[in-house]
Design a protein around this motif. Structure first.
Motif, PDB file in Angstrom:
ATOM      1  N   SER A  21       0.802  -1.222   0.000  1.00 18.99           N
ATOM      2  CA  SER A  21       0.000   0.000   0.000  1.00 18.99           C
ATOM      3  C   SER A  21       0.830   1.265   0.000  1.00 18.99           C
ATOM      4  N   SER A  22       2.034   1.199   0.529  1.00 18.05           N
ATOM      5  CA  SER A  22       2.875   2.389   0.560  1.00 18.05           C
ATOM      6  C   SER A  22       4.321   2.006   0.341  1.00 18.05           C
ATOM      7  N   LEU A  23       5.107   2.956  -0.101  1.00 15.61           N
ATOM      8  CA  LEU A  23       6.515   2.723  -0.366  1.00 15.61           C
ATOM      9  C   LEU A  23       7.313   3.042   0.877  1.00 15.61           C
ATOM     10  N   GLN A  24       8.195   2.131   1.265  1.00 17.82           N
ATOM     11  CA  GLN A  24       8.985   2.342   2.463  1.00 17.82           C
ATOM     12  C   GLN A  24      10.427   1.937   2.207  1.00 17.82           C
ATOM     13  N   VAL A  25      11.364   2.753   2.689  1.00 17.15           N
ATOM     14  CA  VAL A  25      12.787   2.432   2.612  1.00 17.15           C
ATOM     15  C   VAL A  25      13.450   2.904   3.888  1.00 17.15           C
ATOM     16  N   PRO A  26      14.669   2.439   4.151  1.00 20.09           N
ATOM     17  CA  PRO A  26      15.364   2.912   5.347  1.00 20.09           C
ATOM     18  C   PRO A  26      15.545   4.421   5.323  1.00 20.09           C
ATOM     19  N   SER A  29      17.916  11.714   3.961  1.00 22.78           N
ATOM     20  CA  SER A  29      16.732  10.982   4.394  1.00 22.78           C
ATOM     21  C   SER A  29      15.791  10.769   3.218  1.00 22.78           C
ATOM     22  N   SER A  30      15.130   9.628   3.195  1.00 25.78           N
ATOM     23  CA  SER A  30      14.128   9.348   2.172  1.00 25.78           C
ATOM     24  C   SER A  30      12.720   9.627   2.671  1.00 25.78           C
ATOM     25  N   VAL A  31      12.631  10.358   3.779  1.00 24.90           N
ATOM     26  CA  VAL A  31      11.341  10.799   4.312  1.00 24.90           C
ATOM     27  C   VAL A  31      11.404  12.303   4.556  1.00 24.90           C
ATOM     28  N   ILE A  32      10.372  13.005   4.119  1.00 26.78           N
ATOM     29  CA  ILE A  32      10.232  14.420   4.439  1.00 26.78           C
ATOM     30  C   ILE A  32       9.128  14.559   5.478  1.00 26.78           C
ATOM     31  N   THR A  77      32.439  20.337   0.790  1.00 30.80           N
ATOM     32  CA  THR A  77      32.268  21.779   0.927  1.00 30.80           C
ATOM     33  C   THR A  77      31.786  22.432  -0.357  1.00 30.80           C
ATOM     34  N   ASN A  78      32.213  21.900  -1.500  1.00 32.19           N
ATOM     35  CA  ASN A  78      31.922  22.534  -2.780  1.00 32.19           C
ATOM     36  C   ASN A  78      30.785  21.851  -3.546  1.00 32.19           C
ATOM     37  N   ILE A  79      29.928  21.111  -2.824  1.00 34.71           N
ATOM     38  CA  ILE A  79      28.754  20.467  -3.424  1.00 34.71           C
ATOM     39  C   ILE A  79      27.543  20.760  -2.544  1.00 34.71           C
ATOM     40  N   VAL A  80      26.446  21.165  -3.141  1.00 32.94           N
ATOM     41  CA  VAL A  80      25.228  21.431  -2.390  1.00 32.94           C
ATOM     42  C   VAL A  80      24.726  20.134  -1.760  1.00 32.94           C
ATOM     43  N   ARG A  81      24.457  20.160  -0.476  1.00 36.47           N
ATOM     44  CA  ARG A  81      24.085  18.967   0.291  1.00 36.47           C
ATOM     45  C   ARG A  81      22.598  18.655   0.159  1.00 36.47           C
ATOM     46  N   VAL A  82      22.286  17.405  -0.116  1.00 37.61           N
ATOM     47  CA  VAL A  82      20.899  16.938  -0.127  1.00 37.61           C
ATOM     48  C   VAL A  82      20.516  16.496   1.283  1.00 37.61           C
ATOM     49  N   ILE A  83      19.386  16.985   1.764  1.00 39.49           N
ATOM     50  CA  ILE A  83      18.917  16.664   3.109  1.00 39.49           C
ATOM     51  C   ILE A  83      17.892  15.539   3.079  1.00 39.49           C
ATOM     52  N   ALA A  84      16.947  15.615   2.152  1.00 44.29           N
ATOM     53  CA  ALA A  84      15.899  14.604   2.055  1.00 44.29           C
ATOM     54  C   ALA A  84      15.286  14.639   0.669  1.00 44.29           C
ATOM     55  N   ALA A  85      14.683  13.517   0.273  1.00 51.25           N
ATOM     56  CA  ALA A  85      14.014  13.443  -1.028  1.00 51.25           C
ATOM     57  C   ALA A  85      12.907  12.408  -0.950  1.00 51.25           C
ATOM     58  N   THR A  86      11.825  12.645  -1.667  1.00 53.86           N
ATOM     59  CA  THR A  86      10.694  11.731  -1.637  1.00 53.86           C
ATOM     60  C   THR A  86       9.847  11.882  -2.896  1.00 53.86           C
ATOM     61  N   THR A  87       9.159  10.792  -3.256  1.00 54.15           N
ATOM     62  CA  THR A  87       8.184  10.859  -4.348  1.00 54.15           C
ATOM     63  C   THR A  87       6.767  10.980  -3.815  1.00 54.15           C
ATOM     64  N   GLY A  88       6.583  10.697  -2.539  1.00 55.30           N
ATOM     65  CA  GLY A  88       5.257  10.756  -1.945  1.00 55.30           C
ATOM     66  C   GLY A  88       4.977  12.125  -1.359  1.00 55.30           C
ATOM     67  N   VAL A  89       3.795  12.661  -1.621  1.00 58.56           N
ATOM     68  CA  VAL A  89       3.401  13.964  -1.100  1.00 58.56           C
ATOM     69  C   VAL A  89       2.005  13.849  -0.488  1.00 58.56           C
TER      70      VAL A  89
END
Length: 343
Positions: A35-40, A54-57, A117-129
């Motif tokens: 029913s839902s997508l889940q990852v660590p 993180s893969s959760v927002i 230092t010279n790369i923008v850091r990714v904090i979280a990403a998700t396909t579910g809203v």
């Protein structure tokens, strides 16, 4: 659409014990209950929290969302997240090429597990809203560090402030340090240009916008571009001849693009004029490159050495281009030479 990035290439195995499951996450694994997508996803109190994305927002923690700008594949907002100012990027569906827009979203995560230092850091990403904040035209959402400043495009063309050799060499060195780190981890950016390099309030350059990037096969110097990779392209003024001809991708593609970018920093001019198709043809067939002859900046000792470096960076034969490691050393030497001349 399954992610082209295996979870094992995003999350180091030795950190798995510090992870927990969350919903509304990126489809890196099959749904656990159908029913839902889940990852660590990392716990915020984890030892590894500073290294993992993180893969959760946690949508309830987003505050003060304000639009900043928009582009071909999405829109960017400034927001507050757990008390930290972040950039929120929503990747939208492209009605003309939905595959390309989906691939662009996943490409944004190619460097998500990297910290530099010279790369923008990714904090979280998700396909579910959640429906309460949902957008039917959105493929996914990415939270990144917010860089308080401008991009190189704005500094070069939209200001009258001085941009001396000491400054543009420092900016160039920042960019190649970021590229050196990316290439060491088998990631190629494929869209290096002034607009994709953010400059922080501390005057530090950070490479952003990985929507055209690729994760190369380890140990393979050149990767073939398959027809299924429709997002690969980059900006035509900075694209190397081998990619214009549809040949393989290598880290040397970024070196070519960096050469054009460094020339823009030094001259504050546009690399080419004229019709797009004419430029594309001339770059491949007639070895067209930005002019270094007419600019006074290339007549000093530093300028002459930089001109030699540029000619190597945008060589038609990628084997003749320097590596990011070599470029870093040479630009650092040029910076030292500039310091000596001022003294």
């Amino acid at each position: 659409m399954p992610s082209p990035i295996p979870v094992t290439r995003l999350l180091p195995k030795d950190l798995y014990p510090s992870l927990e499951l969350g919903t509304f996450s990126s489809p890196l694994t099959k749904p656990l209950d159908g029913s839902s997508l889940q990852v660590p996803v990392q716990r915020f109190h984890s030892r590894a929290a500073s290294r993992l994305w993180s893969s959760v927002i946690h949508w309830q923690e987003l505050r003060s969302v304000q639009p900043v700008g928009s582009g071909g594949f999405g829109a960017v907002y400034k927001a507050e997240y757990f008390g930290e100012i972040v950039a929120l990027k929503r990747v939208k569906k492209c009605t003309k090429n939905q595959l390309a827009s989906r691939q662009s979203f996943w490409a944004e995560l190619n460097a998500a597990h990297l910290r530099h230092t010279n790369i923008v850091r990714v904090i979280a990403a998700t396909t579910g809203v959640p429906k309460s904040v949902g957008d039917e035209s959105s493929i996914g959402t990415i939270l990144m560090e917010f860089v308080h400043g401008r991009n190189l495009q704005q500094i070069i063309y939209d200001t009258a402030e001085p941009l001396g050799a000491d400054r543009w060499l420092r900016y160039g060195t920042d960019v190649v340090r970021g590229l050196r780190f990316l290439h060491a981890h088998d990631v190629v950016h494929l869209d290096i240009k002034p607009a994709n390099v953010l400059v922080s309030s501390e005057d530090v350059c950070k490479i952003a916008d990985f929507g055209c990037s690729l994760k190369l096969d380890r140990g393979c110097e050149v990767n073939t571009i398959g027809p299924h990779l429709s997002h690969v392209g980059g900006t035509y003024t900075h694209r190397p001849p081998e990619m214009l001809k549809g040949e393989g991708v290598s880290p040397k593609a970024d070196i070519f693009s960096f050469g054009i970018t460094l020339w823009q920093l030094a001259t504050r001019e546009q690399p080419y004029t004229g019709d797009r198709q004419h430029v594309l043809y001339a770059v491949v067939a007639h070895n067209l490159r930005p002019s270094v002859e007419k600019h006074a900046v290339f007549r000093s000792e530093i300028g002459r050495q930089c001109r030699t470096l540029l000619n190597r960076c945008w060589s038609a034969d990628r084997r003749c281009r320097p590596s990011a490691q070599e470029l870093t050393s040479q630009l650092e030497q040029l910076q030292q030479l500039g310091t000596g001349e001022r003294d």
